[in-house]
Design a protein around this motif. Structure first.
Motif, PDB file in Angstrom:
ATOM      1  N   TYR A 268       1.894  -3.371  -2.270  1.00  0.00           N
ATOM      2  CA  TYR A 268       3.022  -2.597  -1.754  1.00  0.00           C
ATOM      3  C   TYR A 268       4.303  -3.427  -1.788  1.00  0.00           C
ATOM      4  O   TYR A 268       4.332  -4.562  -1.321  1.00  0.00           O
ATOM      5  CB  TYR A 268       2.749  -2.134  -0.325  1.00  0.00           C
ATOM      6  CG  TYR A 268       1.759  -0.993  -0.255  1.00  0.00           C
ATOM      7  CD1 TYR A 268       2.200   0.327  -0.184  1.00  0.00           C
ATOM      8  CD2 TYR A 268       0.391  -1.227  -0.294  1.00  0.00           C
ATOM      9  CE1 TYR A 268       1.305   1.380  -0.138  1.00  0.00           C
ATOM     10  CE2 TYR A 268      -0.505  -0.182  -0.249  1.00  0.00           C
ATOM     11  CZ  TYR A 268      -0.049   1.119  -0.167  1.00  0.00           C
ATOM     12  OH  TYR A 268      -0.943   2.160  -0.126  1.00  0.00           O
ATOM     13  N   GLU A 271       7.561   0.453   0.802  1.00  0.00           N
ATOM     14  CA  GLU A 271       6.689   1.621   0.872  1.00  0.00           C
ATOM     15  C   GLU A 271       6.155   2.023  -0.510  1.00  0.00           C
ATOM     16  O   GLU A 271       5.330   2.934  -0.602  1.00  0.00           O
ATOM     17  CB  GLU A 271       7.450   2.805   1.480  1.00  0.00           C
ATOM     18  CG  GLU A 271       7.939   2.562   2.896  1.00  0.00           C
ATOM     19  CD  GLU A 271       6.801   2.419   3.881  1.00  0.00           C
ATOM     20  OE1 GLU A 271       5.757   3.045   3.680  1.00  0.00           O
ATOM     21  OE2 GLU A 271       6.959   1.655   4.848  1.00  0.00           O
ATOM     22  N   GLU A 272       6.614   1.357  -1.564  1.00  0.00           N
ATOM     23  CA  GLU A 272       6.192   1.706  -2.914  1.00  0.00           C
ATOM     24  C   GLU A 272       4.859   1.056  -3.242  1.00  0.00           C
ATOM     25  O   GLU A 272       4.675  -0.142  -3.073  1.00  0.00           O
ATOM     26  CB  GLU A 272       7.253   1.257  -3.929  1.00  0.00           C
ATOM     27  CG  GLU A 272       6.916   1.632  -5.364  1.00  0.00           C
ATOM     28  CD  GLU A 272       7.919   1.082  -6.366  1.00  0.00           C
ATOM     29  OE1 GLU A 272       7.716   1.281  -7.575  1.00  0.00           O
ATOM     30  OE2 GLU A 272       8.892   0.441  -5.913  1.00  0.00           O
ATOM     31  N   ARG A 273       3.927   1.854  -3.733  1.00  0.00           N
ATOM     32  CA  ARG A 273       2.588   1.381  -4.075  1.00  0.00           C
ATOM     33  C   ARG A 273       2.485   1.127  -5.568  1.00  0.00           C
ATOM     34  O   ARG A 273       2.780   1.991  -6.384  1.00  0.00           O
ATOM     35  CB  ARG A 273       1.538   2.418  -3.652  1.00  0.00           C
ATOM     36  CG  ARG A 273       0.090   1.972  -3.838  1.00  0.00           C
ATOM     37  CD  ARG A 273      -0.823   3.062  -3.325  1.00  0.00           C
ATOM     38  NE  ARG A 273      -2.225   2.658  -3.283  1.00  0.00           N
ATOM     39  CZ  ARG A 273      -3.089   2.836  -4.275  1.00  0.00           C
ATOM     40  NH1 ARG A 273      -2.685   3.421  -5.402  1.00  0.00           N
ATOM     41  NH2 ARG A 273      -4.354   2.458  -4.148  1.00  0.00           N
ATOM     42  N   LEU A 432      -1.503   0.129   2.880  1.00  0.00           N
ATOM     43  CA  LEU A 432      -0.988   1.087   3.864  1.00  0.00           C
ATOM     44  C   LEU A 432      -1.796   2.376   3.878  1.00  0.00           C
ATOM     45  O   LEU A 432      -1.700   3.148   4.823  1.00  0.00           O
ATOM     46  CB  LEU A 432       0.482   1.393   3.586  1.00  0.00           C
ATOM     47  CG  LEU A 432       1.444   0.199   3.615  1.00  0.00           C
ATOM     48  CD1 LEU A 432       2.874   0.667   3.417  1.00  0.00           C
ATOM     49  CD2 LEU A 432       1.305  -0.565   4.914  1.00  0.00           C
ATOM     50  N   SER A 484       2.774  -3.291   8.766  1.00  0.00           N
ATOM     51  CA  SER A 484       3.187  -3.291   7.360  1.00  0.00           C
ATOM     52  C   SER A 484       4.205  -4.407   7.188  1.00  0.00           C
ATOM     53  O   SER A 484       4.466  -5.175   8.106  1.00  0.00           O
ATOM     54  CB  SER A 484       3.795  -1.934   6.985  1.00  0.00           C
ATOM     55  OG  SER A 484       5.038  -1.775   7.623  1.00  0.00           O
TER      56      SER A 484
END
Length: 554
Positions: A268, A271-273, A432, A484
């Protein structure tokens, strides 16, 4: 004084009841599975630490000054020396130590495969491994072999064929409930050969990978009479059931430092996977196998040849794959089920084979716990569960009796009667989208399954578990939210236990979290050792050390 007392039936009954309540618990009291003091020191803490870092934590089996677990300790020609081994030795140990079989479970059908005894026959898996390896080795330029396979015999055969013939195994993510972008992963991994189920992949997925020289289709027995030649003449196709009949050639030498197993895992950025590729060599994989075997303590709980091991999670997860290799190297019987995956149904995967040890994902265990809790409809069920949790608090697994089973709630069917004794699962660090379990969830599962549940921490850059709870640790500790990189998520997660013998773990100062924080060092979790790609990797999540040497999220 006592002359005026009138003793009647009621008086004697009350006296007997009071004496029974005082004496019977003493008579029938059982000792806990382990002395509680042993759980107060689950990691060995280095006496010194570097600036802005916590003290280095190691397993109590490999304290500072001693080598970390790096191999199987196999004998050599020299009497007092051993060797670590490599992935090929996992299969050799399975042939030598085990009962000589692997099970394939498809619905109600159970097929038993002989792993290979002398004299070698064509239907044995050892023969299939060498036939497949010889065939792939004969393909010009074939070096990197991608497999997109479920948990079945073909997956195991392809894995060890690559190990014996110095081929790089690329394990594409496979889950029956979802489909990854196969074309993108094939391009990134530069795969030369693809082994996949016939009819599962669209031709566009394969056409997008320009490096593919040949596709080996795994065809179900009912479809083997069909022609599976690709209409696209640019890529040669063959079928697995014909390939394993090929003549065997010499395996040759193996590069132990080159890439042996490539897996994929989520990473991550905020929030980008993204999907990250991790390359393990033979030494790192075998160190993970050795660390996993040693981490199951005490010794009566470790893998045995009498065990039946079922990977309920997908073998494309390096944690599950390492546990499967550890079971094979220990001589246990491995039962494979194609419906296994991250969101697999636990009962469907295991009830036909009555396993003793399983590895399952946290979503699978969370779903099992939720379904079972919903079946506790009566007051008696909740009272029963309360006393079972009390038994766990006293340090023992509740087994129940015939009286309880007369009006019991619906428990998970893991074989009748159940032989399950160990369940392994781990939180994926930094994911996440994971489904963490708290210590109350774990104790509920112990009560539902009547077995020990071992929770840990894993990461796709580390072979095997990073931290792992003690097998007999049934304590309910204060729950902490799972963080996170940028913010805390209001979800709970149990502690991850002590460090495994193949690595060492510490925390590094990060943002507001400091090693000098009161109540325990906090910071970004960092792992290093022979099981780690590159020797050291920061996990990108914040952890905290407890006084008893266990690690948890902050």
């Amino acid at each position: 004084m006592f002359d005026d007392l009138e003793l009647n039936v009621v008086t004697y009954t009350l006296l007997a009841l009071v004496l029974g309540l005082m004496i019977l618990p003493v008579i029938f009291q059982k000792d806990p599975d382990i002395h509680p003091m042993i759980l107060n020191r689950q990691s060995h803490v280095s006496p010194v630490r570097n600036p802005k870092e916590s003290a280095v934590h190691r397993s109590t089996l490999s304290p500072p000054g001693h080598p970390l677990a790096s191999g199987l300790g196999l004998p050599t020609d020299q009497k007092y020396r051993t060797r670590d081994g490599d992935i090929r030795d996992v299969w050799s140990q399975a042939v030598k130590e085990g009962k000589g079989k692997v099970l394939s479970v498809k619905g109600s059908e159970i097929n038993e495969f002989d792993i290979g005894r002398f004299p070698v026959r064509r239907d044995q898996l050892t023969q299939n491994i060498h036939s497949l390896g010889s065939y792939i080795k004969s393909i010009p330029g074939a070096k990197r072999i991608a497999i997109y396979l479920a948990n079945d015999i073909e997956n195991l055969v392809a894995s060890f064929a690559c190990a014996f013939y110095d081929l790089t195994l690329i394990v594409l993510p496979f889950d029956p409930t979802s489909s990854p972008d196969v074309a993108s992963l094939l391009r990134r991994s530069k795969a030369d050969v693809l082994i996949a189920p016939a009819g599962d992949l669209a031709l566009n997925d394969v056409d997008g990978a320009k490096n593919i020289k040949e596709i080996i289709y795994v065809v179900e027995p009912g479809s083997q009479h069909l022609d599976w030649t690709s209409p696209n003449g640019g890529v040669k196709t063959s079928v697995y059931h014909d390939v394993i009949k090929a003549a065997v050639t010499g395996a040759g030498n193996v590069d132990l430092d080159g890439p042996a197993v490539i897996v994929f895992g989520p990473k991550y950025i905020g929030e980008e996977r993204r999907i990250e590729m991790a390359e393990f060599n033979h030494k790192q994989v075998i160190a993970g196998v050795a660390s996993t075997i040693a981490s199951i303590r005490p010794s009566p709980e470790t893998f045995k040849p009498e065990d039946i091991f079922v990977p309920v999670d997908t073998l494309s997860d390096i944690y599950t794959r390492i546990f499967t290799y550890a079971a094979l190297a220990s001589g246990a019987t491995v039962a494979l089920n194609p419906i296994a995956g991250t969101h697999a149904d636990l009962e469907l995967c295991v009830k036909r084979v009555r396993p003793t040890v399983i590895v399952a994902s946290t979503p699978t265990l969370a779903h099992t716990a939720a379904v079972t809790a919903g079946s506790r409809m009566e007051i008696w069920h909740n009272i029963l569960h309360y006393f079972q949790c009390r038994t766990l608090e006293s340090g023992r697994i509740p087994k129940g009796n015939a009286l309880i089973r007369l009006n019991d709630y619906t428990r998970p069917n893991v074989g009748e009667p159940s032989r399950l004794r160990l369940v392994f699962s781990a939180e994926r660090a930094g994911d996440l989208g994971s489904h963490p379990l708290n210590s109350e969830d774990l104790n509920d599962l112990r009560a539902y399954l009547g077995s020990k549940v071992v929770y840990g921490l894993k990461h796709h850059m580390v072979a095997g578990p990073i931290n792992q709870q003690h097998v007999y640790d049934y304590r309910v500790q204060p729950q902490t939210p799972k963080p996170s990189k940028k913010k805390e998520i209001p979800r709970k997660c149990a502690h991850f236990g002590g460090v495994t013998p193949g690595c060492e773990v510490f925390t590094r100062d990060w943002e507001i979290f400091r090693a000098s924080n009161a109540g325990g060092s906090r910071g970004e979790i960092v792992v290093r050792g022979p099981t780690v790609i590159g020797g050291e990797v920061p996990l990108g999540v914040v952890g905290k050390w407890w006084p008893d040497g266990v690690l948890s999220y902050v």
